[in-house]
Design an enzyme around this catalytic site. Structure first.
Site, PDB file in Angstrom:
ATOM      1  N   HIS A 117      18.950  49.929 -37.801  1.00  0.00           N
ATOM      2  CA  HIS A 117      19.990  48.737 -38.282  1.00  0.00           C
ATOM      3  C   HIS A 117      19.115  47.532 -38.347  1.00  0.00           C
ATOM      4  O   HIS A 117      18.117  47.462 -37.874  1.00  0.00           O
ATOM      5  CB  HIS A 117      21.001  48.789 -37.079  1.00  0.00           C
ATOM      6  CG  HIS A 117      20.564  48.256 -36.065  1.00  0.00           C
ATOM      7  ND1 HIS A 117      20.423  49.098 -34.853  1.00  0.00           N
ATOM      8  CD2 HIS A 117      20.533  46.923 -35.362  1.00  0.00           C
ATOM      9  CE1 HIS A 117      19.790  48.200 -33.735  1.00  0.00           C
ATOM     10  NE2 HIS A 117      20.186  47.210 -34.178  1.00  0.00           N
ATOM     11  N   ARG A 170      23.102  37.468 -36.893  1.00  0.00           N
ATOM     12  CA  ARG A 170      23.973  36.587 -36.187  1.00  0.00           C
ATOM     13  C   ARG A 170      25.090  36.102 -36.739  1.00  0.00           C
ATOM     14  O   ARG A 170      25.151  35.436 -38.026  1.00  0.00           O
ATOM     15  CB  ARG A 170      23.105  35.536 -35.217  1.00  0.00           C
ATOM     16  CG  ARG A 170      22.367  35.956 -34.427  1.00  0.00           C
ATOM     17  CD  ARG A 170      21.692  34.922 -33.717  1.00  0.00           C
ATOM     18  NE  ARG A 170      20.711  35.513 -32.657  1.00  0.00           N
ATOM     19  CZ  ARG A 170      19.582  36.023 -32.934  1.00  0.00           C
ATOM     20  NH1 ARG A 170      19.022  35.964 -34.081  1.00  0.00           N
ATOM     21  NH2 ARG A 170      18.730  36.329 -31.744  1.00  0.00           N
ATOM     22  N   GLU A 194      21.773  40.834 -51.553  1.00  0.00           N
ATOM     23  CA  GLU A 194      21.211  41.384 -52.747  1.00  0.00           C
ATOM     24  C   GLU A 194      22.190  42.570 -53.176  1.00  0.00           C
ATOM     25  O   GLU A 194      22.473  43.348 -52.347  1.00  0.00           O
ATOM     26  CB  GLU A 194      19.854  41.913 -52.910  1.00  0.00           C
ATOM     27  CG  GLU A 194      19.374  42.291 -54.218  1.00  0.00           C
ATOM     28  CD  GLU A 194      17.950  42.706 -54.227  1.00  0.00           C
ATOM     29  OE1 GLU A 194      17.248  42.944 -55.243  1.00  0.00           O
ATOM     30  OE2 GLU A 194      17.244  42.545 -53.131  1.00  0.00           O
ATOM     31  N   GLU A 198      24.229  45.505 -37.961  1.00  0.00           N
ATOM     32  CA  GLU A 198      24.639  44.881 -36.491  1.00  0.00           C
ATOM     33  C   GLU A 198      25.026  43.586 -36.745  1.00  0.00           C
ATOM     34  O   GLU A 198      24.114  42.641 -37.113  1.00  0.00           O
ATOM     35  CB  GLU A 198      23.463  44.962 -35.640  1.00  0.00           C
ATOM     36  CG  GLU A 198      24.056  44.421 -34.199  1.00  0.00           C
ATOM     37  CD  GLU A 198      22.777  44.543 -33.460  1.00  0.00           C
ATOM     38  OE1 GLU A 198      22.869  43.602 -32.388  1.00  0.00           O
ATOM     39  OE2 GLU A 198      21.896  45.048 -33.208  1.00  0.00           O
ATOM     40  N   ASN A 253      27.739  35.443 -30.491  1.00  0.00           N
ATOM     41  CA  ASN A 253      27.527  34.848 -29.296  1.00  0.00           C
ATOM     42  C   ASN A 253      28.968  34.218 -29.103  1.00  0.00           C
ATOM     43  O   ASN A 253      29.297  33.466 -29.964  1.00  0.00           O
ATOM     44  CB  ASN A 253      26.280  33.910 -29.234  1.00  0.00           C
ATOM     45  CG  ASN A 253      25.178  34.728 -29.534  1.00  0.00           C
ATOM     46  OD1 ASN A 253      24.861  35.519 -28.683  1.00  0.00           O
ATOM     47  ND2 ASN A 253      24.233  34.460 -30.527  1.00  0.00           N
TER      48      ASN A 253
END
EC number: 4.4.1.5
Length: 177
Positions: free
Chosen positions: A25, A29, A165, A92, A96
Site C-alpha cells: 500500500h 495523511r 494521475e 491507506e 490523525n
C-alpha cells in the site's frame, strides 16, 4: 517469468531472500476522513477493506481497494486484516484525530516547494469517459488530457490536495523512449 526488468546503473538482480516481497500500500495523511472517504469511494469506486483505530496514539487507518470481480474478501475481521496486508495496490488513508476540526490545517501535497512525494496513479479503461466523470463530480483538474507537453495524461486533486494521475494503458504505448 522471463522478463528480468530494464537494466540501468544501480539496478541489482533480486536476491532470493526477497522472494514473496510485494508493495502492499501507499499511505496518504488526510484531514477529514468523511470527506476523503466520500471522494475515493464516489469518484474512484474504492471500498474500505479495513479500518484500524489506535486510540492511545489517536489515529485511524483506512485501507481502500478497487475490488474486482472474483476478489474474495473475508468477512471475519482478523482474516480480512491478513487478506488486506497480502494484497497489491492498496491505498491507506491515515487520519490523525482532531485535524478535521482545525480550520487552517493542511498536509503538504509534495508538489509545492520543497517538492518530494508526487502523486498516486489510477489506470482507467476510457480516459475520455473518466474526464467526463470527473467533470460531473466537480473534481479539480490540474491537467486535462489535451493540455501540456504530455497528452493523454490527466492529473486531478483529491480533497486534501494530493495529485492523482489518471491514464488509459492503451494510450501509454508510445510515451518516453
Amino acid at each position: 517469468m522471463s522478463f528480468q526488468g530494464e537494466q540501468y546503473p544501480g539496478v541489482k538482480a533480486p536476491a532470493a531472500e526477497t522472494d514473496g516481497f510485494r508493495l502492499n500500500h501507499t499511505m496518504l495523511r488526510i484531514k477529514d476522513p468523511q470527506a476523503a472517504l466520500d471522494f475515493y469511494s464516489r469518484v474512484f469506486g474504492m471500498q474500505v477493506l479495513r479500518r484500524l483505530d489506535f486510540e492511545e496514539m489517536q489515529f485511524s487507518l483506512y485501507f481502500l481497494a478497487k475490488l474486482e470481480a472474483g476478489d474474495e474478501v473475508p468477512e471475519d475481521k482478523a482474516r480480512r486484516s491478513v487478506w488486506t496486508f497480502s494484497q497489491k495496490g492498496l491505498l491507506e488513508l491515515t487520519h490523525n484525530w482532531g485535524t478535521e476540526d482545525q480550520a487552517d490545517f493542511a498536509y503538504h501535497d509534495g508538489n509545492a516547494e520543497p517538492q518530494g512525494f508526487g502523486h498516486i496513479c489510477f489506470s482507467v479503461p476510457d480516459l475520455d469517459a473518466a474526464e467526463a466523470w470527473f467533470d460531473a463530480n466537480e473534481v479539480e483538474f490540474i491537467k486535462r488530457s489535451d493540455q501540456g507537453k504530455m497528452p493523454d495524461v490527466v492529473f486531478v486533486k483529491d480533497v486534501d490536495g494530493y495529485w492523482i494521475e489518471v491514464v488509459e494503458a492503451a494510450r501509454m504505448a508510445d510515451k518516453g523512449d
